[in-house]
Motif scaffolding. Structure first.
Motif, mmCIF file in Angstrom:
data_model
loop_
_atom_site.group_PDB
_atom_site.id
_atom_site.type_symbol
_atom_site.label_atom_id
_atom_site.label_comp_id
_atom_site.label_asym_id
_atom_site.label_seq_id
_atom_site.Cartn_x
_atom_site.Cartn_y
_atom_site.Cartn_z
ATOM 1 N N ALA A 204 -44.866 -32.012 24.758
ATOM 2 C CA ALA A 204 -43.650 -31.243 24.989
ATOM 3 C C ALA A 204 -43.918 -29.754 24.814
ATOM 4 O O ALA A 204 -44.690 -29.335 23.946
ATOM 5 N N ARG A 205 -43.277 -28.983 25.672
ATOM 6 C CA ARG A 205 -43.419 -27.532 25.575
ATOM 7 C C ARG A 205 -42.683 -27.013 24.348
ATOM 8 O O ARG A 205 -41.599 -27.493 23.994
ATOM 9 N N LYS A 206 -43.277 -26.000 23.737
ATOM 10 C CA LYS A 206 -42.639 -25.415 22.566
ATOM 11 C C LYS A 206 -41.428 -24.601 22.999
ATOM 12 O O LYS A 206 -41.462 -23.905 24.020
ATOM 13 N N PRO A 207 -40.348 -24.657 22.233
ATOM 14 C CA PRO A 207 -39.186 -23.823 22.569
ATOM 15 C C PRO A 207 -39.517 -22.346 22.408
ATOM 16 O O PRO A 207 -40.436 -21.966 21.679
ATOM 17 N N TRP A 208 -38.716 -21.520 23.053
ATOM 18 C CA TRP A 208 -39.011 -20.088 23.049
ATOM 19 C C TRP A 208 -38.985 -19.489 21.650
ATOM 20 O O TRP A 208 -39.677 -18.521 21.365
ATOM 21 N N ASN A 209 -38.165 -20.093 20.766
ATOM 22 C CA ASN A 209 -38.056 -19.546 19.406
ATOM 23 C C ASN A 209 -38.934 -20.268 18.403
ATOM 24 O O ASN A 209 -38.727 -20.155 17.192
ATOM 25 N N ASP A 210 -39.919 -21.021 18.888
ATOM 26 C CA ASP A 210 -40.859 -21.672 17.982
ATOM 27 C C ASP A 210 -41.621 -20.590 17.200
ATOM 28 O O ASP A 210 -42.096 -19.600 17.778
ATOM 29 N N PRO A 211 -41.742 -20.737 15.874
ATOM 30 C CA PRO A 211 -42.403 -19.690 15.069
ATOM 31 C C PRO A 211 -43.818 -19.355 15.539
ATOM 32 O O PRO A 211 -44.257 -18.209 15.385
ATOM 33 N N SER A 212 -44.542 -20.333 16.097
ATOM 34 C CA SER A 212 -45.916 -20.063 16.527
ATOM 35 C C SER A 212 -45.975 -19.118 17.725
ATOM 36 O O SER A 212 -47.015 -18.541 18.021
ATOM 37 N N ARG A 213 -44.846 -18.972 18.428
ATOM 38 C CA ARG A 213 -44.810 -18.061 19.568
ATOM 39 C C ARG A 213 -44.497 -16.617 19.164
ATOM 40 O O ARG A 213 -44.700 -15.691 19.953
ATOM 41 N N LEU A 214 -43.989 -16.422 17.971
ATOM 42 C CA LEU A 214 -43.528 -15.091 17.582
ATOM 43 C C LEU A 214 -44.619 -14.017 17.647
ATOM 44 O O LEU A 214 -44.351 -12.902 18.096
ATOM 45 N N PRO A 215 -45.858 -14.305 17.213
ATOM 46 C CA PRO A 215 -46.888 -13.267 17.355
ATOM 47 C C PRO A 215 -47.105 -12.837 18.806
ATOM 48 O O PRO A 215 -47.388 -11.659 19.071
ATOM 49 N N LEU A 216 -46.975 -13.783 19.739
ATOM 50 C CA LEU A 216 -47.136 -13.420 21.149
ATOM 51 C C LEU A 216 -46.026 -12.487 21.600
ATOM 52 O O LEU A 216 -46.246 -11.599 22.432
ATOM 53 N N TYR A 217 -44.827 -12.660 21.042
ATOM 54 C CA TYR A 217 -43.736 -11.754 21.382
ATOM 55 C C TYR A 217 -44.019 -10.343 20.858
ATOM 56 O O TYR A 217 -43.633 -9.347 21.481
ATOM 57 N N VAL A 218 -44.678 -10.271 19.715
ATOM 58 C CA VAL A 218 -45.065 -8.959 19.185
ATOM 59 C C VAL A 218 -46.041 -8.269 20.145
ATOM 60 O O VAL A 218 -45.904 -7.071 20.439
ATOM 61 N N VAL A 219 -47.014 -9.026 20.647
ATOM 62 C CA VAL A 219 -47.954 -8.472 21.625
ATOM 63 C C VAL A 219 -47.197 -8.028 22.869
ATOM 64 O O VAL A 219 -47.469 -6.962 23.448
ATOM 65 N N ALA A 220 -46.236 -8.835 23.301
ATOM 66 C CA ALA A 220 -45.452 -8.493 24.492
ATOM 67 C C ALA A 220 -44.686 -7.188 24.289
ATOM 68 O O ALA A 220 -44.545 -6.386 25.223
ATOM 69 N N VAL A 221 -44.182 -6.962 23.077
ATOM 70 C CA VAL A 221 -43.481 -5.711 22.785
ATOM 71 C C VAL A 221 -44.429 -4.526 22.950
ATOM 72 O O VAL A 221 -44.067 -3.493 23.541
ATOM 73 N N ALA A 222 -45.647 -4.661 22.441
ATOM 74 C CA ALA A 222 -46.624 -3.573 22.564
ATOM 75 C C ALA A 222 -46.957 -3.305 24.027
ATOM 76 O O ALA A 222 -47.065 -2.145 24.456
ATOM 77 N N VAL A 223 -47.130 -4.356 24.808
ATOM 78 C CA VAL A 223 -47.429 -4.194 26.234
ATOM 79 C C VAL A 223 -46.241 -3.557 26.953
ATOM 80 O O VAL A 223 -46.410 -2.637 27.773
ATOM 81 N N ALA A 224 -45.040 -4.042 26.654
ATOM 82 C CA ALA A 224 -43.850 -3.482 27.297
ATOM 83 C C ALA A 224 -43.699 -2.003 26.977
ATOM 84 O O ALA A 224 -43.323 -1.195 27.852
ATOM 85 N N PHE A 225 -43.982 -1.623 25.741
ATOM 86 C CA PHE A 225 -43.918 -0.205 25.370
ATOM 87 C C PHE A 225 -44.856 0.616 26.245
ATOM 88 O O PHE A 225 -44.478 1.667 26.779
ATOM 89 N N GLY A 226 -46.086 0.137 26.413
ATOM 90 C CA GLY A 226 -47.031 0.856 27.245
ATOM 91 C C GLY A 226 -46.612 0.904 28.702
ATOM 92 O O GLY A 226 -46.729 1.951 29.361
ATOM 93 N N LEU A 227 -46.125 -0.208 29.227
ATOM 94 C CA LEU A 227 -45.712 -0.249 30.636
ATOM 95 C C LEU A 227 -44.592 0.738 30.926
ATOM 96 O O LEU A 227 -44.558 1.371 31.990
#
Length: 715
Positions: free
Chosen positions: A2-25
């Motif tokens: 089963a796919r992990k839900p979007w708010n699964d704690p293990s996904r949170l670090p990836l969201y942090v990376v996404a924030v850094a990328v979005a800032f640069g973009l």
């Protein structure tokens, strides 16, 4: 599964990376716009265009005559050209904007590489993600590190280093896994080989880091040494297509006379570097030392975990190695002679390793603060929040901690939000006039263009923010003026060109001059056309080729060829077409055509017709010589040139001020001169790919094929 839900704690670090990328973009958005470059990015974009043209014409782009700077050079033979070749090939499919999009996307998305490299090095998700979040925020006093200032439009334009910056974290992670655990050694060798080919100085650091990975566990030193040797050998074989021609041609490269003995080449010394480190100016120049304080906290964590965690020892070892290299020659002195090629390293650039390790240490510090905040939220009733809101509150707190750095970076890039549109407007007005005169010059016939000289700031002009000497490079035309001290053997002579000396333009093959209308006309030149605020002048008799007499030789080497030409260029010899032959180490001077006391009363002959295809390194002429003479080709000397006189090969000569000479006997002759590329790229490619394939097949067990032993992460 089963796919992990979007708010699964293990996904949170990836969201942090996404924030850094979005800032640069978002913040770096202007960098994708089509605009003339005012720094080294103009050169890099020109090289990608040249590579694309070579591919379109059915040639290998790995070598050839690049004519647009420093009186020409076999630049791809002597440089880490893989980024230019890849981008040039992609531009054939994606269009001419590929270069600027590559700069924008590689820089904005670099947090992805930082995160991936951290995970490969065994760091936990949160320290790696925190390092990625901090990665766009670096700014240093010396510059040229892993920071926006090194790459953006108003910065230094070190685009090739951007590729090395992307490759280094992943390369180090894979290399550590290969040396420490024997995992995916073929992939580590591939990553290391690509890093070398992307950016040689970065690849050199990655090679040295293999030694750190060996030494951090003394009880495994011999096992690790064997693995490191295998990875290094396979990587060197994989990058041999670039390294072998570069090493074999090293004697024909110039040492930068203008940077030797300065911080550009030698770096700054331990005292100054450590002063910047403790005052925060290696990571936070000109602002609150947020990153520095986080890195200091991470340093404490790494030191405390030195015995328990190999990752701590790895980071501290790589950091110390990078710091020593960054100290440079004022501190290390003769010790650098122990390193292969150490005499040619630009040590200032090794701030790159300090920056990368500093990011991971800052990741430790920020992750520790996050863990402390989570503990407080769990244990203090007054601060207790619903579990689903805790990560959000911690993330917001982390952004608040970093806010001064984010604000400063936005403020820095805001200038490009203003200046790039202003530059585009200038190009649509003044730039149109300049470009029209370039097109007029091309219609008149082939010839080198001069506008201003980088090494002589007086007399220069700008279109918007772009200096006049950079404009022709942006337009992909042969020009003199954007001096590159380490580009070609004629680089030193180019820096000594004087438009006010009427003998210099014909000597250097300068046919056209484009300057503002309010400037004094160059002596001896004829006005051809005006457009906007610019005027085009021509030296009608100037050409890439001319018949000359040669006189007593001058001995030069790669360190002093420029300074040795000073007295010749200031003498009356160029005006009389008397050019000394040059003796270069390993290449004796050719016998001159004139004896010590000969003073002929007439010219050596005439060039009846000539032709050139400068992007192919091809020059030709029909000449009538009154006596034995030399055909001067106003292109920087390179041993790759071959000459035919009436269909018979003759040896080329090196003549002042660093040009190609072809001896011709008296009479009428057809002369053909062409640059011939290094012939062994195919076998070297096969050797390199074969080394990686062999290493892939040499995996020793089914377990190895599945990825090897589990590597614990340092959280």
């Amino acid at each position: 599964m089963a796919r992990k839900p979007w708010n699964d704690p293990s996904r949170l670090p990836l969201y942090v990376v996404a924030v850094a990328v979005a800032f640069g973009l978002v913040a770096l958005w202007p960098e994708h716009r089509d605009v003339w470059y005012l720094n080294d990015s103009a050169v890099h974009r020109s090289m990608t265009t040249w590579a694309a043209d070579r591919i379109r014409d059915g040639h290998l782009p790995f070598d050839g005559w690049y004519p647009y700077l420093a009186l020409g050079a076999s630049r791809f033979h002597h440089y880490q050209s893989l980024p230019h070749i890849i981008t040039g090939a992609l531009s054939i499919v994606l269009g001419p904007g590929t270069f600027r999009w590559s700069l924008y996307l590689l820089l904005a998305c670099w947090p992805i590489s930082v995160y991936a490299g951290g995970r490969l090095l065994g760091l936990g998700r949160w320290p790696a993600a925190a390092a990625a979040l901090v990665s766009p925020l670096l700014v240093s006093r010396p510059g040229l590190g892993f920071e926006w200032n090194s790459y953006v439009w108003r910065g230094s334009g070190t685009w090739a280093q951007l590729w090395g910056m992307w490759a280094l974290p992943i390369c180090l992670g894979l290399s550590w896994q290969a040396v420490a655990r024997g995992r995916r050694m073929w992939l580590a060798a591939l990553a290391l080989g690509l890093t070398i080919a992307f950016h040689l100085l970065t690849g050199y650091l990655a090679l040295l880091c293999l030694g750190v990975f060996v030494l951090v566990v003394p009880r495994e030193i011999w096992t690790r040494l064997g693995r490191a040797a295998i990875v290094a050998l396979a990587a060197l074989l994989f990058s041999a297509w670039m390294l072998v021609p570069l090493v074999l041609g090293a004697k024909w490269t110039i040492n930068d006379e203008f940077s030797r003995g300065t911080y550009f080449y030698d770096s700054f010394g331990a005292k100054k570097v450590l002063g910047w480190l403790v005052t925060g100016r290696l990571f936070d120049a000109g602002r609150l030392p947020v990153v520095t304080l986080l890195a200091a906290g991470g340093l404490v964590i790494a030191v405390r975990g030195f015995r328990a965690h190999e990752q701590s020892r790895v980071l501290l070892g790589v950091g110390l190695l990078s710091l020593l290299l960054f100290f440079g020659r004022p501190t290390l002195g003769p010790v650098l002679k122990l390193l292969p090629g150490g005499g040619d390293l630009f040590l200032r650039r090794y701030i790159m390793g300090v920056h990368l390790v500093g990011l991971y240490l800052a990741g430790f510090g920020l992750a520790w603060l996050g863990a402390l905040a989570a503990k407080l939220l769990r244990e203090r009733p007054a601060l207790r929040l619903p579990p689903r809101w805790r990560p959000v509150s911690i993330g917001v707190a982390g952004l608040v901690v970093l806010m001064p750095a984010f604000i400063e970076r936005v403020s820095y890039e805001a200038k490009d939000w203003t200046w790039i549109p202003q530059q585009i407007e200038s190009q649509a007005t003044d730039g149109v006039g300049y470009e029209a005169l370039v097109q007029r010059a091309e219609a008149e016939g082939p010839g080198r263009i001069f506008s201003s000289l980088r090494s002589q700031p007086t007399g220069g002009f700008d279109v918007g923010s772009v200096p006049g000497y950079v404009i022709p490079v942006n337009l992909q035309v042969d020009s003199l003026g954007f001096t590159r001290p380490t580009w070609s053997l004629a680089s030193g002579a180019e820096a000594r060109f004087q438009i006010g000396n009427p003998t210099h333009p014909p000597l250097y093959g300068v046919r056209y001059v484009i300057v503002p209308q309010d400037r004094t006309p160059p002596p001896g030149a004829t006005e051809v056309a005006r457009s906007g605020r610019f005027v085009l002048y021509e030296y009608p008799d100037s050409d890439y080729v001319a018949l000359v007499d040669t006189v007593a030789p001058i001995s030069v080497n790669r360190d002093d060829i420029g300074s040795q030409m000073t007295s010749f260029l200031d003498s009356g010899l160029p005006g009389r077409a008397f050019l000394p032959t040059l003796a270069f180490p390993g290449s004796p001077a050719a016998a001159p055509t004139l004896g010590p006391n000969e003073e002929p009363s007439s010219s050596p002959g005439t060039v009846r017709s000539s032709f050139s295809s400068i992007a192919d390194g091809v020059f030709g002429a029909t000449v009538t010589a009154r006596r034995p003479a030399v055909l001067k080709v106003a292109a920087s000397f390179d041993p790759g040139f071959r000459a035919l006189v009436d269909g018979r090969e003759v040896p080329v000569q090196m003549i002042a001020p660093g040009f190609v000479g072809v001896p011709v006997p008296a009479g009428r002759h057809e002369v053909f001169v062409t640059y011939q590329s290094y012939p062994w790229y195919g076998p070297l490619f096969i050797l390199g790919i074969g080394a990686i394939v062999l290493l892939w097949f040499a995996r020793r067990s089914p377990r190895d094929r599945r990825g090897g032993a589990h590597i614990p992460s340092m959280t």
